[in-house]
Design an enzyme around this catalytic site. Structure first.
Site, PDB file in Angstrom:
ATOM      1  N   LYS A   1     -51.821  35.467  90.906  1.00 41.53           N
ATOM      2  CA  LYS A   1     -53.232  36.036  91.662  1.00 41.53           C
ATOM      3  C   LYS A   1     -52.749  35.964  93.674  1.00 41.53           C
ATOM      4  O   LYS A   1     -52.393  34.703  93.637  1.00 41.53           O
ATOM      5  CB  LYS A   1     -54.800  35.568  91.906  1.00 41.53           C
ATOM      6  CG  LYS A   1     -55.352  34.913  91.660  1.00 41.53           C
ATOM      7  CD  LYS A   1     -56.979  34.288  90.423  1.00 41.53           C
ATOM      8  CE  LYS A   1     -56.740  32.606  91.872  1.00 41.53           C
ATOM      9  NZ  LYS A   1     -58.331  32.727  90.593  1.00 41.53           N
TER      10      LYS A   1
ATOM     11  N   ARG B   1     -70.817  32.909  87.778  1.00 39.81           N
ATOM     12  CA  ARG B   1     -70.541  34.755  88.831  1.00 39.81           C
ATOM     13  C   ARG B   1     -70.110  35.407  87.799  1.00 39.81           C
ATOM     14  O   ARG B   1     -71.148  36.483  88.479  1.00 39.81           O
ATOM     15  CB  ARG B   1     -69.696  33.786  89.286  1.00 39.81           C
ATOM     16  CG  ARG B   1     -68.410  33.943  90.710  1.00 39.81           C
ATOM     17  CD  ARG B   1     -67.181  33.434  91.436  1.00 39.81           C
ATOM     18  NE  ARG B   1     -66.231  33.390  90.476  1.00 39.81           N
ATOM     19  CZ  ARG B   1     -65.316  32.276  90.223  1.00 39.81           C
ATOM     20  NH1 ARG B   1     -65.038  32.432  91.556  1.00 39.81           N
ATOM     21  NH2 ARG B   1     -64.541  33.024  89.897  1.00 39.81           N
TER      22      ARG B   1
ATOM     23  N   TYR C   1     -55.466  25.166 125.384  1.00 35.50           N
ATOM     24  CA  TYR C   1     -57.071  25.626 125.200  1.00 35.50           C
ATOM     25  C   TYR C   1     -58.153  24.470 125.585  1.00 35.50           C
ATOM     26  O   TYR C   1     -57.661  23.548 124.847  1.00 35.50           O
ATOM     27  CB  TYR C   1     -56.897  26.729 124.839  1.00 35.50           C
ATOM     28  CG  TYR C   1     -56.362  27.755 125.079  1.00 35.50           C
ATOM     29  CD1 TYR C   1     -56.387  28.934 126.136  1.00 35.50           C
ATOM     30  CD2 TYR C   1     -54.694  28.108 124.012  1.00 35.50           C
ATOM     31  CE1 TYR C   1     -55.294  29.810 126.414  1.00 35.50           C
ATOM     32  CE2 TYR C   1     -54.212  29.229 124.090  1.00 35.50           C
ATOM     33  CZ  TYR C   1     -54.930  30.019 125.680  1.00 35.50           C
ATOM     34  OH  TYR C   1     -54.308  31.321 124.961  1.00 35.50           O
TER      35      TYR C   1
ATOM     36  N   MET D   1     -52.141  31.169 118.775  1.00 39.22           N
ATOM     37  CA  MET D   1     -51.713  31.641 118.668  1.00 39.22           C
ATOM     38  C   MET D   1     -50.252  31.188 117.662  1.00 39.22           C
ATOM     39  O   MET D   1     -50.060  31.042 116.149  1.00 39.22           O
ATOM     40  CB  MET D   1     -51.989  33.260 118.712  1.00 39.22           C
ATOM     41  CG  MET D   1     -51.892  34.234 118.221  1.00 39.22           C
ATOM     42  SD  MET D   1     -51.129  35.685 119.084  1.00 39.22           S
ATOM     43  CE  MET D   1     -53.445  36.040 119.047  1.00 39.22           C
TER      44      MET D   1
HETATM   45  C1  PLP Z   1     -57.890  31.358  89.919  1.00 39.83           C
HETATM   46  C2  PLP Z   1     -58.196  31.118  88.768  1.00 39.83           C
HETATM   47  C3  PLP Z   1     -57.504  30.056  88.009  1.00 39.83           C
HETATM   48  C4  PLP Z   1     -56.468  28.910  88.679  1.00 39.83           C
HETATM   49  O1  PLP Z   1     -57.758  28.101  88.637  1.00 39.83           O
HETATM   50  P1  PLP Z   1     -56.628  27.187  89.638  1.00 39.83           P
HETATM   51  O2  PLP Z   1     -58.018  25.741  90.037  1.00 39.83           O
HETATM   52  O3  PLP Z   1     -55.661  27.233  90.346  1.00 39.83           O
HETATM   53  O4  PLP Z   1     -55.710  26.600  88.291  1.00 39.83           O
HETATM   54  C5  PLP Z   1     -58.109  30.271  86.649  1.00 39.83           C
HETATM   55  N1  PLP Z   1     -58.921  30.820  85.765  1.00 39.83           N
HETATM   56  C6  PLP Z   1     -59.478  31.683  86.690  1.00 39.83           C
HETATM   57  C7  PLP Z   1     -60.633  32.448  86.173  1.00 39.83           C
HETATM   58  C8  PLP Z   1     -59.300  32.001  87.878  1.00 39.83           C
HETATM   59  O5  PLP Z   1     -59.930  32.751  88.597  1.00 39.83           O
END
Ligand code: PLP
Length: 355
Positions: free
Chosen positions: A34, A129, A250, A298
C-alpha cells in the site's frame, strides 16, 4: 548536469526481507504494497516479488487494479475493502480479496451480481478502529455465508500494540478475542503485521501481512536479519566557512561555536527529508558520519564538514538514510516513525538496484 539527488531501492534486499518474513512467520505471507509500497514504488516492488510472494496487500481497489494491469497474477488483499459498488465489480472481475469491516460493505456484496468473491471478515479484537465486534462475528459470518456472491470467507484482525514488547497484555487480549470470535469458523486466518511476525509467534496463523519489515526496518527489537531497501542520497554542491558567532540558515537555529566548514546538500523537505530535523542529526558524507546543522530548507540543507579531510567537499556523496544511517534514527530524531518518512519521499527519482 542534473541535480544529484535520488532514492536508491535495493530490490535484492526486498526479496531477502520477504524470504525472512516467510521463514519467521511460516505459512503464507502477504507482501504489503500500500501507499506505493511505502514510497518504494509499488510496481517495481511487486515485479521483484512476483516469483516469490504468496500474495500482495494494498489499501484500496485502485492500487490493486494497477498491480493487475501490470500483470501481477498473485492474490491481492484489499485492506479497506469496497467503498462503493464498482469496487465490488472490479474485485470480482480481477479476483481481488476484499476485507469486509462494516455493514454497508455486506450490503454491497448482497447487491452484487456476477462472479462470487473471496472475502475477509475483519474482527475488531481491540484496536477499535475498523471491524466488527467479536460478539457480532457469528451474525455477520452467517449473513455472508447466505450470500451467493460470496464464495469463501476468511478472517483477519489487526494488532494495535504488537511493537510494545514491554506491555504484552494488550496483544494477548487481542489474540484471545480474535480466537474466541472465530472459533470453529471455516476459512483462513490472518493476524500478524511486521511486529507480530517478528515478536509474536503465538500470533502466526495461515497468512502473515508483512509491511515495514519488507523494506528492511524492524518496528521492534528482533533478531531476524533485515536489509535496508531504501537509501536517500545526494551530494555536496557548495561549501563555505562560518566564523565563530555566525549563524546559518532560516531562523539561525545553529550558530558556529568554532570555525565551521559547512557543506550544502542538494536535498530538502520538498524531497521528503523532514524540516523538523534538529541540529546534530547523523548524516554520512563520503561514508563518514557527520551531522546536520541549521534548519532544513525546501531544496537544500547544511551539514558540518569541519572534522572531515579537506578533500571531502563539493561533489562528495551524502547518504541521508540507508546503509550507514538508519531511517529509524532519523525518524526518532523527528519524533515520528520510519513509515512516515518512507511515504513522504517525493520529487527525487527512484533508482532501482539488484535482482
Ligand atoms: C499496513 C497494514 C499492515 C502492515 O503493517 P506493518 O506494520 O507495516 O507490517 C498489516 N495489516 C494491515 C491491516 C495494515 O493496514
Amino acid at each position: 548536469m542534473s541535480r544529484p539527488s535520488r532514492v536508491e531501492i535495493d530490490l535484492s534486499a526486498l526479496q531477502a526481507n520477504y524470504a525472512s518474513a516467510k521463514t519467521t512467520h511460516g505459512g503464507r505471507v502477504f507482501a504489503v504494497l500500500k501507499a506505493n509500497a511505502y514510497g518504494h514504488g509499488a510496481l517495481p516492488c511487486a515485479q521483484a516479488l512476483a516469483a516469490h510472494a504468496d500474495g500482495f496487500a494494498v489499501a484500496f481497489v485502485e492500487e490493486a487494479l494497477a498491480l493487475r494491469q501490470a500483470g501481477i497474477q498473485a492474490p491481492i488483499l484489499v485492506l479497506e475493502g469496497a467503498f462503493a459498488a464498482d469496487d465490488v465489480q472490479h474485485a470480482a472481475q480481477h479476483r481481488l480479496w476484499l476485507v469486509v469491516h462494516q455493514a454497508s460493505q455486506v450490503a454491497l456484496l448482497e447487491q452484487h451480481q456476477g462472479t462470487p468473491l473471496h472475502v475477509w471478515l475483519k474482527v475488531d479484537s481491540g484496536m477499535h478502529r475498523v471491524g466488527f465486534a467479536p460478539q457480532e462475528i457469528p451474525f455477520w459470518h452467517t449473513r455472508l455465508q447466505a450470500c451467493p456472491q460470496v464464495q469463501q470467507i476468511s478472517a483477519l484482525t489487526h494488532l494495535a500494540r504488537a511493537d510494545e514488547l514491554q506491555a504484552p497484555e494488550h496483544t494477548q487480549a487481542q489474540l484471545h478475542a480474535f480466537e474466541q470470535a472465530t472459533r470453529g469458523l471455516p476459512g483462513w486466518r490472518s493476524v500478524s503485521n511486521s511486529a507480530a511476525i517478528l515478536a509474536w509467534p503465538q500470533a502466526h496463523r495461515d497468512w502473515g501481512r508483512a509491511g515495514l519489515m519488507l523494506y528492511g526496518v524492524a518496528p521492534c527489537a528482533s533478531s531476524t536479519p533485515l536489509r535496508p531497501v531504501m537509501a536517500l542520497k545526494s551530494r555536496i554542491f557548495a561549501q563555505r566557512w562560518l566564523q565563530v558567532g555566525q549563524p546559518v540558515g532560516y531562523g539561525a537555529i545553529f550558530t558556529a561555536q568554532r570555525r565551521t566548514r559547512v557543506g550544502l546538500v542538494a536535498i530538502g523537505y520538498a524531497d521528503g527529508y523532514p524540516r523538523s530535523t534538529p541540529n546534530g542529526t547523523p548524516v554520512a558524507v563520503a561514508g563518514q558520519l557527520v551531522h546536520t546543522i541549521g534548519r532544513v530548507s525546501m531544496d537544500m540543507m547544511t551539514v558540518d564538514l569541519t572534522d572531515l579531510p579537506e578533500d571531502i567537499g563539493i561533489g562528495a556523496e551524502v547518504e541521508l538514510w540507508g546503509q550507514r544511517v538508519s531511517i529509524a534514527t532519523i525518524a526518532a530524531a523527528n519524533h515520528t516513525i520510519a513509515y512516515e518518512l518512507m511515504c513522504h519521499i517525493q520529487r527525487v527519482p527512484r533508482v532501482y538496484l539488484g535482482t
